[in-house]
Design a protein around this motif. Structure first.
Motif, PDB file in Angstrom:
ATOM      1  N   HIS A 221       0.841  -1.331  -0.008  1.00  0.00           N
ATOM      2  CA  HIS A 221      -0.114  -0.092   0.038  1.00  0.00           C
ATOM      3  C   HIS A 221       0.878   1.230   0.041  1.00  0.00           C
ATOM      4  CE1 HIS A 221      -3.795  -2.235   0.730  1.00  0.00           C
ATOM      5  NE2 HIS A 221      -3.071  -2.936   1.114  1.00  0.00           N
ATOM      6  N   VAL A 222       2.001   1.022   0.180  1.00  0.00           N
ATOM      7  CA  VAL A 222       3.148   2.422   0.281  1.00  0.00           C
ATOM      8  C   VAL A 222       4.234   1.995  -0.588  1.00  0.00           C
ATOM      9  CG1 VAL A 222       2.218   3.564   2.353  1.00  0.00           C
ATOM     10  CG2 VAL A 222       4.089   1.561   2.463  1.00  0.00           C
ATOM     11  N   ASP A 223       5.115   2.806  -1.024  1.00  0.00           N
ATOM     12  CA  ASP A 223       6.406   2.500  -1.635  1.00  0.00           C
ATOM     13  C   ASP A 223       7.396   2.422  -0.763  1.00  0.00           C
ATOM     14  OD1 ASP A 223       5.161   3.155  -4.308  1.00  0.00           O
ATOM     15  OD2 ASP A 223       5.084   5.046  -3.651  1.00  0.00           O
ATOM     16  N   MET A 224       7.546   3.073   0.342  1.00  0.00           N
ATOM     17  CA  MET A 224       8.680   2.770   1.311  1.00  0.00           C
ATOM     18  C   MET A 224       8.001   2.557   2.438  1.00  0.00           C
ATOM     19  SD  MET A 224      11.131   5.537  -0.404  1.00  0.00           S
ATOM     20  CE  MET A 224      12.552   5.447   0.810  1.00  0.00           C
ATOM     21  N   ILE A 225       8.751   1.800   3.577  1.00  0.00           N
ATOM     22  CA  ILE A 225       8.667   1.986   5.104  1.00  0.00           C
ATOM     23  C   ILE A 225       9.879   2.452   5.622  1.00  0.00           C
ATOM     24  CG2 ILE A 225       8.282   0.383   7.039  1.00  0.00           C
ATOM     25  CD1 ILE A 225       6.267  -1.116   5.528  1.00  0.00           C
ATOM     26  N   LEU A 226       9.637   3.155   6.563  1.00  0.00           N
ATOM     27  CA  LEU A 226      10.777   3.798   7.353  1.00  0.00           C
ATOM     28  C   LEU A 226      10.832   3.116   8.772  1.00  0.00           C
ATOM     29  CD1 LEU A 226      13.412   5.603   7.861  1.00  0.00           C
ATOM     30  CD2 LEU A 226      11.597   7.318   8.776  1.00  0.00           C
ATOM     31  N   VAL A 227      11.564   2.312   9.255  1.00  0.00           N
ATOM     32  CA  VAL A 227      11.617   2.073  10.706  1.00  0.00           C
ATOM     33  C   VAL A 227      12.492   3.279  11.353  1.00  0.00           C
ATOM     34  CG1 VAL A 227      12.116   0.308  12.096  1.00  0.00           C
ATOM     35  CG2 VAL A 227      12.107  -0.346   9.828  1.00  0.00           C
ATOM     36  N   GLY A 228      11.677   4.234  11.592  1.00  0.00           N
ATOM     37  CA  GLY A 228      12.424   5.378  12.214  1.00  0.00           C
ATOM     38  C   GLY A 228      12.706   5.484  13.735  1.00  0.00           C
ATOM     39  N   ASP A 229      13.555   6.018  14.100  1.00  0.00           N
ATOM     40  CA  ASP A 229      13.898   6.034  15.516  1.00  0.00           C
ATOM     41  C   ASP A 229      12.863   6.821  16.140  1.00  0.00           C
ATOM     42  OD1 ASP A 229      14.567   8.680  14.740  1.00  0.00           O
ATOM     43  OD2 ASP A 229      16.498   8.788  15.362  1.00  0.00           O
ATOM     44  N   SER A 230      11.827   7.319  15.550  1.00  0.00           N
ATOM     45  CA  SER A 230      10.569   8.016  16.244  1.00  0.00           C
ATOM     46  C   SER A 230       9.878   6.842  17.070  1.00  0.00           C
ATOM     47  CB  SER A 230       9.639   8.460  15.238  1.00  0.00           C
ATOM     48  OG  SER A 230       9.347   7.504  14.334  1.00  0.00           O
ATOM     49  N   LEU A 231      10.368   5.634  16.914  1.00  0.00           N
ATOM     50  CA  LEU A 231       9.882   4.448  17.813  1.00  0.00           C
ATOM     51  C   LEU A 231      10.318   4.734  19.170  1.00  0.00           C
ATOM     52  CD1 LEU A 231      12.251   2.146  18.616  1.00  0.00           C
ATOM     53  CD2 LEU A 231      11.992   1.529  16.079  1.00  0.00           C
ATOM     54  N   ASN A 232      11.193   5.250  19.212  1.00  0.00           N
ATOM     55  CA  ASN A 232      11.822   5.594  20.639  1.00  0.00           C
ATOM     56  C   ASN A 232      11.002   6.388  21.796  1.00  0.00           C
ATOM     57  OD1 ASN A 232      14.364   4.910  22.311  1.00  0.00           O
ATOM     58  ND2 ASN A 232      14.693   7.181  22.352  1.00  0.00           N
ATOM     59  N   MET A 233       9.949   7.010  20.862  1.00  0.00           N
ATOM     60  CA  MET A 233       8.737   8.081  21.529  1.00  0.00           C
ATOM     61  C   MET A 233       7.720   7.322  21.482  1.00  0.00           C
ATOM     62  SD  MET A 233      10.010  11.562  19.833  1.00  0.00           S
ATOM     63  CE  MET A 233       8.961  12.739  20.858  1.00  0.00           C
ATOM     64  N   SER A 234       7.225   6.795  20.297  1.00  0.00           N
ATOM     65  CA  SER A 234       5.832   6.593  20.187  1.00  0.00           C
ATOM     66  C   SER A 234       5.999   4.957  20.535  1.00  0.00           C
ATOM     67  CB  SER A 234       5.306   6.551  18.736  1.00  0.00           C
ATOM     68  OG  SER A 234       6.069   5.887  17.904  1.00  0.00           O
ATOM     69  N   PHE A 235       6.617   4.233  20.364  1.00  0.00           N
ATOM     70  CA  PHE A 235       6.731   2.655  20.943  1.00  0.00           C
ATOM     71  C   PHE A 235       7.294   2.493  22.491  1.00  0.00           C
ATOM     72  CE2 PHE A 235       8.628  -1.522  21.334  1.00  0.00           C
ATOM     73  CZ  PHE A 235       7.716  -2.394  20.807  1.00  0.00           C
ATOM     74  N   LEU A 236       8.538   3.196  22.698  1.00  0.00           N
ATOM     75  CA  LEU A 236       9.020   3.095  23.923  1.00  0.00           C
ATOM     76  C   LEU A 236       8.782   3.958  24.927  1.00  0.00           C
ATOM     77  CD1 LEU A 236      11.331   0.871  24.536  1.00  0.00           C
ATOM     78  CD2 LEU A 236      13.023   2.719  24.597  1.00  0.00           C
ATOM     79  N   GLY A 237       8.117   5.034  24.447  1.00  0.00           N
ATOM     80  CA  GLY A 237       7.440   6.205  25.253  1.00  0.00           C
ATOM     81  C   GLY A 237       8.465   7.276  26.087  1.00  0.00           C
ATOM     82  N   LYS A 238       9.469   7.060  25.173  1.00  0.00           N
ATOM     83  CA  LYS A 238      10.715   8.199  25.810  1.00  0.00           C
ATOM     84  C   LYS A 238      10.271   9.667  25.223  1.00  0.00           C
ATOM     85  CE  LYS A 238      14.213   5.365  27.114  1.00  0.00           C
ATOM     86  NZ  LYS A 238      14.820   5.261  28.206  1.00  0.00           N
ATOM     87  N   ASP A 239      10.983  10.467  25.732  1.00  0.00           N
ATOM     88  CA  ASP A 239      10.624  11.956  25.300  1.00  0.00           C
ATOM     89  C   ASP A 239      11.281  12.552  24.087  1.00  0.00           C
ATOM     90  OD1 ASP A 239       9.006  12.442  27.662  1.00  0.00           O
ATOM     91  OD2 ASP A 239      10.788  13.412  28.836  1.00  0.00           O
ATOM     92  N   ASP A 240      12.228  11.798  23.546  1.00  0.00           N
ATOM     93  CA  ASP A 240      12.842  12.138  22.145  1.00  0.00           C
ATOM     94  C   ASP A 240      13.645  11.003  21.603  1.00  0.00           C
ATOM     95  OD1 ASP A 240      15.598  11.832  23.706  1.00  0.00           O
ATOM     96  OD2 ASP A 240      15.467  13.797  24.110  1.00  0.00           O
ATOM     97  N   THR A 241      14.369  11.149  20.505  1.00  0.00           N
ATOM     98  CA  THR A 241      14.801  10.064  19.863  1.00  0.00           C
ATOM     99  C   THR A 241      16.114   9.659  20.364  1.00  0.00           C
ATOM    100  OG1 THR A 241      15.696  11.295  18.020  1.00  0.00           O
ATOM    101  CG2 THR A 241      13.315  10.742  17.555  1.00  0.00           C
ATOM    102  N   LEU A 242      16.556  10.476  20.947  1.00  0.00           N
ATOM    103  CA  LEU A 242      18.192  10.443  21.205  1.00  0.00           C
ATOM    104  C   LEU A 242      18.732   9.183  21.900  1.00  0.00           C
ATOM    105  CD1 LEU A 242      19.448  14.005  22.004  1.00  0.00           C
ATOM    106  CD2 LEU A 242      18.920  13.032  19.941  1.00  0.00           C
ATOM    107  N   SER A 243      18.063   8.314  22.577  1.00  0.00           N
ATOM    108  CA  SER A 243      18.342   7.055  23.283  1.00  0.00           C
ATOM    109  C   SER A 243      18.176   5.860  22.521  1.00  0.00           C
ATOM    110  CB  SER A 243      17.900   7.267  24.840  1.00  0.00           C
ATOM    111  OG  SER A 243      16.472   7.036  24.638  1.00  0.00           O
TER     112      SER A 243
END
Ligand code: KIV
Length: 270
Positions: free
Chosen positions: A43-65
């Motif tokens: 359904h999409v051309d590309m999937i990004l496994v983004g480091d945004s997962l650190n926020m939305s998946f892991l619940g951290k405040d930013d992506t840095l860790s």
């Protein structure tokens, strides 16, 4: 003739993406697990496994860790779920501080997952890293403009491209990444005039997020666009449905049915 119909039927390669510039907008979305990757497959051309997962998946405040081990683990899951989109592993903060570290970590990404490319944040100052990766046969998606990994050093999330000097600087960044071998560039959080100038200045595709209509494609974070991430909502996020509301309504329904002994009824009983 369009390269793609609405549903992507064939495996998307770097060549497919290169050919789409100026022909057909590129669609990219993030995914962090096999479950959603499977839903997005085709359904999409590309999937990004983004480091945004650190926020939305892991619940951290930013992506840095986020760590390279974490990114590899989630990319393996995404690759298990989706076979058609071009899959990109987002290199986390601190994993590409010099050419040797970058090549070592990106080589792990290629050897331990089926990702076809890695993404790194940074403009001209990171062109030498893009070059080192390209020379080692690792495809690179650049990322310029607002760069979440620069959050602390920049003193916050800052929209870019507000004046001629900054637009010229962003165009230089894009040209440096193209010359270094990047196959495409994510352009985040820039005024649409700047995104157009960047897109017109290079021959590789730009993929915008908060960058207006003039990029060659668009990317959104899945948990933002489907209303699951509630901590904040940037202006550029279109929420296609209210996922959080849907889940809460239905978890309440389930709880009420269990408490009232309506579930499991005979239909769900052996
Ligand atoms: O980590 C991420 O999800 C990203 C996108 C916002 C482009 O880098």
């Amino acid at each position: 003739m369009s390269i793609h119909t609405e549903k992507v039927a064939k495996k998307v390669t770097l060549t497919t993406i290169a050919k789409m510039k100026g022909v057909e907008p590129i669609t990219m979305v993030t995914a962090y697990d096999a479950l959603f990757a499977k839903l997005f497959d085709g359904h999409v051309d590309m999937i990004l496994v983004g480091d945004s997962l650190n926020m939305s998946f892991l619940g951290k405040d930013d992506t840095l860790s986020a760590t390279i081990d974490q990114m590899i683990y989630h990319t393996q899951a995404v690759c298990n779920g989706a076979s058609l989109p071009l899959i990109v592993l987002d290199m986390p903060f601190g994993s590409y501080t010099n050419e040797i570290e970058a090549v070592k970590n990106a080589t792990r990404a290629y050897q331990e997952t089926n990702a076809q490319a890695v993404k790194i944040e940074g403009g001209k100052e990171r062109a030498h890293i893009v070059k080192a990766l390209s020379q080692n046969s690792i495809a690179v998606l650049g990322h310029i403009g607002l760069m979440p990994q620069f959050l602390r050093s920049d003193g916050g999330y800052k929209i870019r491209g507000k004046d001629k000097t900054d637009i010229a600087s962003l165009v230089e960044d894009a040209k440096a990444l193209e010359a270094a071998g990047a196959f495409a560039i994510v352009v985040e959080g820039v005024k649409s005039e700047a995104a157009k100038a960047i897109t017109d200045a290079i021959t590789i595709p730009t993929i915008g997020i908060g960058a207006g209509l003039d990029c060659d494609g668009q990317v959104l974070v899945w948990s933002d666009m489907f209303g699951f991430f509630e901590d904040f909502k940037p202006k550029f996020v279109k929420q296609y449905f209210d996922g959080a509301k849907l889940v809460r309504e239905n978890i309440d329904k389930y709880s009420a049915e269990v408490k009232s002994k309506q579930f499991p009824s005979e239909e769900y009983t052996y």
